[in-house]
Design a protein around this motif. Sequence first.
Motif, PDB file in Angstrom:
ATOM      1  N   LYS A   2       0.992  -1.233  -0.040  1.00 20.53           N
ATOM      2  CA  LYS A   2       0.020   0.068  -0.028  1.00 20.53           C
ATOM      3  C   LYS A   2       1.033   1.391  -0.025  1.00 20.53           C
ATOM      4  CE  LYS A   2      -3.332   2.394   2.602  1.00 20.53           C
ATOM      5  NZ  LYS A   2      -3.949   3.110   1.526  1.00 20.53           N
ATOM      6  N   GLN A   3       1.937   1.092   0.761  1.00 18.87           N
ATOM      7  CA  GLN A   3       2.865   2.381   0.891  1.00 18.87           C
ATOM      8  C   GLN A   3       3.389   2.554  -0.729  1.00 18.87           C
ATOM      9  OE1 GLN A   3       5.438   0.185   3.625  1.00 18.87           O
ATOM     10  NE2 GLN A   3       5.461   1.934   4.928  1.00 18.87           N
ATOM     11  N   SER A   6       0.968   4.069  -2.778  1.00 21.51           N
ATOM     12  CA  SER A   6       0.473   5.762  -2.545  1.00 21.51           C
ATOM     13  C   SER A   6       1.467   6.295  -3.137  1.00 21.51           C
ATOM     14  CB  SER A   6       0.785   5.959  -0.827  1.00 21.51           C
ATOM     15  OG  SER A   6      -0.287   5.053  -0.430  1.00 21.51           O
ATOM     16  N   PHE A   7       2.947   6.154  -3.373  1.00 28.07           N
ATOM     17  CA  PHE A   7       3.939   6.645  -3.737  1.00 28.07           C
ATOM     18  C   PHE A   7       3.758   6.709  -5.184  1.00 28.07           C
ATOM     19  CE2 PHE A   7       8.102   8.312  -4.443  1.00 28.07           C
ATOM     20  CZ  PHE A   7       8.603   8.750  -3.378  1.00 28.07           C
ATOM     21  N   LYS A   9       1.185   6.659  -7.143  1.00 24.12           N
ATOM     22  CA  LYS A   9       0.037   7.535  -7.447  1.00 24.12           C
ATOM     23  C   LYS A   9       0.426   8.906  -7.192  1.00 24.12           C
ATOM     24  CE  LYS A   9      -4.710   7.912  -5.473  1.00 24.12           C
ATOM     25  NZ  LYS A   9      -5.349   7.420  -4.418  1.00 24.12           N
ATOM     26  N   LYS A  10       1.337   9.291  -6.097  1.00 26.16           N
ATOM     27  CA  LYS A  10       1.799  10.632  -5.698  1.00 26.16           C
ATOM     28  C   LYS A  10       2.622  10.964  -7.361  1.00 26.16           C
ATOM     29  CE  LYS A  10       5.440  11.703  -4.668  1.00 26.16           C
ATOM     30  NZ  LYS A  10       6.749  12.068  -4.101  1.00 26.16           N
ATOM     31  N   MET A 207      10.884  11.464   3.255  1.00 25.36           N
ATOM     32  CA  MET A 207      10.699  10.181   2.902  1.00 25.36           C
ATOM     33  C   MET A 207      11.636   9.138   3.286  1.00 25.36           C
ATOM     34  SD  MET A 207       8.265  10.151   0.744  1.00 25.36           S
ATOM     35  CE  MET A 207       7.412  11.501   1.506  1.00 25.36           C
ATOM     36  N   LEU A 208      12.833   9.521   3.582  1.00 25.25           N
ATOM     37  CA  LEU A 208      13.691   8.748   4.363  1.00 25.25           C
ATOM     38  C   LEU A 208      13.607   8.471   5.922  1.00 25.25           C
ATOM     39  CD1 LEU A 208      16.997  10.076   2.367  1.00 25.25           C
ATOM     40  CD2 LEU A 208      15.899   8.009   2.129  1.00 25.25           C
ATOM     41  N   SER A 210      10.531   8.276   6.961  1.00 26.31           N
ATOM     42  CA  SER A 210       9.137   7.397   6.718  1.00 26.31           C
ATOM     43  C   SER A 210       9.673   5.837   7.022  1.00 26.31           C
ATOM     44  CB  SER A 210       8.605   7.791   5.850  1.00 26.31           C
ATOM     45  OG  SER A 210       8.788   7.211   4.851  1.00 26.31           O
ATOM     46  N   PRO A 211       8.623   5.130   7.084  1.00 22.04           N
ATOM     47  CA  PRO A 211       9.108   3.522   7.126  1.00 22.04           C
ATOM     48  C   PRO A 211       9.208   3.014   5.726  1.00 22.04           C
ATOM     49  CG  PRO A 211       7.170   4.071   8.275  1.00 22.04           C
ATOM     50  CD  PRO A 211       7.479   5.261   7.783  1.00 22.04           C
ATOM     51  N   LEU A 212       8.973   3.931   4.749  1.00 29.66           N
ATOM     52  CA  LEU A 212       9.287   3.357   3.278  1.00 29.66           C
ATOM     53  C   LEU A 212      10.701   3.034   3.073  1.00 29.66           C
ATOM     54  CD1 LEU A 212       7.173   3.314   0.856  1.00 29.66           C
ATOM     55  CD2 LEU A 212       7.875   5.800   0.362  1.00 29.66           C
ATOM     56  N   GLN A 213      10.902   1.789   2.648  1.00 32.83           N
ATOM     57  CA  GLN A 213      12.503   1.469   2.298  1.00 32.83           C
ATOM     58  C   GLN A 213      12.995   2.450   1.246  1.00 32.83           C
ATOM     59  OE1 GLN A 213      10.249  -0.983   2.820  1.00 32.83           O
ATOM     60  NE2 GLN A 213      11.236  -2.656   3.890  1.00 32.83           N
TER      61      GLN A 213
ATOM     62  N   LEU B  55      18.495   9.178  10.122  1.00 38.52           N
ATOM     63  CA  LEU B  55      19.090   9.471   8.773  1.00 38.52           C
ATOM     64  C   LEU B  55      20.651   9.606   8.792  1.00 38.52           C
ATOM     65  CD1 LEU B  55      17.019  12.648   8.019  1.00 38.52           C
ATOM     66  CD2 LEU B  55      17.091  10.566   6.963  1.00 38.52           C
ATOM     67  N   GLU B  75      14.533   0.559  11.413  1.00 44.42           N
ATOM     68  CA  GLU B  75      13.096   0.701  10.905  1.00 44.42           C
ATOM     69  C   GLU B  75      11.912   0.761  11.854  1.00 44.42           C
ATOM     70  OE1 GLU B  75      12.426   0.229   7.312  1.00 44.42           O
ATOM     71  OE2 GLU B  75      14.850   0.633   7.646  1.00 44.42           O
ATOM     72  N   LYS B  78      11.779   4.297  12.726  1.00 40.58           N
ATOM     73  CA  LYS B  78      10.941   5.317  11.736  1.00 40.58           C
ATOM     74  C   LYS B  78       9.546   5.164  11.764  1.00 40.58           C
ATOM     75  CE  LYS B  78      14.644   5.439   8.170  1.00 40.58           C
ATOM     76  NZ  LYS B  78      15.190   4.840   6.884  1.00 40.58           N
ATOM     77  N   LEU B  94       0.275  18.941  -5.058  1.00 43.63           N
ATOM     78  CA  LEU B  94      -0.624  18.223  -4.600  1.00 43.63           C
ATOM     79  C   LEU B  94      -1.873  18.676  -3.882  1.00 43.63           C
ATOM     80  CD1 LEU B  94       1.068  15.717  -5.720  1.00 43.63           C
ATOM     81  CD2 LEU B  94       0.416  14.593  -3.553  1.00 43.63           C
ATOM     82  N   PHE B 102      -1.536  10.790   0.838  1.00 44.15           N
ATOM     83  CA  PHE B 102      -0.117  10.421   0.622  1.00 44.15           C
ATOM     84  C   PHE B 102       0.790   9.874   1.772  1.00 44.15           C
ATOM     85  CE2 PHE B 102       4.401  11.406  -0.028  1.00 44.15           C
ATOM     86  CZ  PHE B 102       4.837  10.186  -0.863  1.00 44.15           C
ATOM     87  N   GLY B 105      -0.663   7.207   3.485  1.00 45.45           N
ATOM     88  CA  GLY B 105      -0.461   5.851   2.796  1.00 45.45           C
ATOM     89  C   GLY B 105       1.328   5.328   2.986  1.00 45.45           C
ATOM     90  N   ILE B 106       1.944   6.297   2.947  1.00 42.09           N
ATOM     91  CA  ILE B 106       3.474   5.813   3.318  1.00 42.09           C
ATOM     92  C   ILE B 106       3.794   5.141   4.536  1.00 42.09           C
ATOM     93  CG2 ILE B 106       4.406   6.992   1.119  1.00 42.09           C
ATOM     94  CD1 ILE B 106       5.589   8.875   3.194  1.00 42.09           C
ATOM     95  N   TYR B 107       3.001   5.646   5.491  1.00 37.88           N
ATOM     96  CA  TYR B 107       2.962   5.043   6.701  1.00 37.88           C
ATOM     97  C   TYR B 107       2.040   3.765   6.989  1.00 37.88           C
ATOM     98  CZ  TYR B 107       6.109   8.516   8.817  1.00 37.88           C
ATOM     99  OH  TYR B 107       7.191   9.319   8.988  1.00 37.88           O
TER     100      TYR B 107
END
Lengths: 368, 248
Positions: A2-3, A6-7, A9-10, A207-208, A210-213, B55, B75, B78, B94, B102, B105-107
């Motif tokens: 899903k993550q 979402s990306f 789509k953005k 983004m970095l 966030s939990p998105l790898q 980071l 992880e 984060k 956006l 968005f 979604g990414i979370y």
Amino acid sequence: MKQFFSFVKKEFYHIFRDRRTMFILLGMPIVQIVIFGFALTNEVKDSKFAVLDLAKDANSASLIQELDASRYFDLQSNLTSYADIEKEFRKGSIKLAIVIPQNFANDISHLNKAQVQVIADASDPNVASTLTNYANTIILDYQDRLLQGKKLPYTIETQTRMLYNPQLKGAYNFVPGVMAMVLLLVCTMMTAITIVREKELGTMEIMLVSPLQPLKIVVAKAVPYLLLSMVNIISILLLSVFVLDVPIQGNIVLLFAESILFTLVALALGLLISSAAASQQTAMFIALVGMFLPTVMFSGFMFPVENMPKPLQVISNIVPAKWYFNIVRSVMIKGVGFAAVWKETLILTGMLLFFLGMAIKNFKIRLA
Amino acid sequence: MQHNKAITVENLTKRFGNFTAVDAISFEVDKGEIFGFLGANGAGKTTAMRMLCGLSLPTAGKATVAGFDVFKQNEEIKRNIGYMSQKFSLYEDLTVKENIRFYGGIYGKSNAFIKEKTGYLLQHLHLEKEANVLVKELPLGWKQKLAFSVAIFHEPEIVFLDEPTGGVDPVTRREFWNMIYEAASNGITVFVTTHYMDEAEYCNRVSIMVDGKIEALDTPTGLKQTYHASSMDDVFVQLARKAVRSDG
């Protein structure tokens, strides 16, 4: 997952909301095909020529008639002296001059040996040699007709057949070239710019955190451009088949698969550039100078690689577009199968792994 | 994992070659606390914060964020923090709603969660009418408030704010701080860097970094007493004057 979606789509929002980007992405292939197909053609048509006819007999008149009637030449003027030839060339009003000496008809019928002088403006050597070839062919045809079955004691007749592209159409060469250029521009430049833009805006940091790898970010960035590239490949192929009459001889699935492979190479290059560039301008500059120019120069699309000095030929080997160009030309125009392009495919796969590895490595370093 | 402190830091160090950006700092932040992290430009604030957010990898020392180790459990950290940088962090092309969706979604939040929370948030920020407006059309103050709301949208344990109020007018800053208080009262720990000394007064506790070290750490009142200063501004100037490193 899903993550990831979402990306993606953005990313599509970014692309669709920016009209200029949209135009570059989807309009450019069409514009390029049209430009190359109708404006920048290297075929020679209706070249102006002049005649200095010193014979003024039946034979000379019909030879001139033949030349003028062909679609390659257009009679501009009848000259009266040698000095005029030079004058006409200097004015630039003609590309070719034909000199027919006195006693032309007489020489043909009695000596069996007549001469015609063909003078070309070699300031553009390619055009000059093409034109003299055409002129020679027309003159030889004329000679054959004169003989009408009377065989000369010894003649070697060459029969030339132009395989795969009998009409010598330029489109057969530039359609593969445009495909390589478009894919490279869309994928390499746009991916590089879109990632660097996030760095510039500061959103990449978010983004970095966030939990998105990182790997998912990179892939999600690339996916929209991969899809758009496929749309572009289809539109280029449709245009070339239906507008430019360039048929697809080979397996279309193979052609598509190879195109996707090249697209992936281009995307990996874009990622690599994005990890090196700090601003969108830098990314664009690197993509244009580092990718676009070598593609135009070394892929064999504009200038034949075989004619280049050895060092440049060696350099051309590291240009991915060269291999892709070869593949498209082989599959699309010659209609050969995978067996004939496995070497190029292997090289592109190797490049893909190398660039991708480098890109991922550099992307991670920024996190440490 | 059971843990009482939101953040624990022990001798945390970051070196870039010969340059020690962060020099063995130690501190703890309680849950639900508003912790001000102050320092002149180049004092090492941002580097320290980047290490806590995952980071940047520390050179030496120990640190846990939300109970997770910064060396090994990147992880998990984060997933439990929110972050708002000094650069404006929403996508201008956006709409308000799309930005919220968005980030939700990414979370990895569910559609139902996102939908419900988006409605609440828009109402709370009085942005219902602007839900489908591109973010670039909004005034800066609204953008900042929206960015903060987005940073805590996924209900993190800790939110890191890196100079969140740069370039914002005093009234909006005030409103922004009200939002920070509200988040803290909901149990979110707030870790904030700032250049505005009046904002430092709003924090529960404040640390001041000079040349990569933490020179002072106390409540604003405590600091003013220790340094015989009338305001946090005075305290800061007294400490910052000791700095050897120049700006940058």
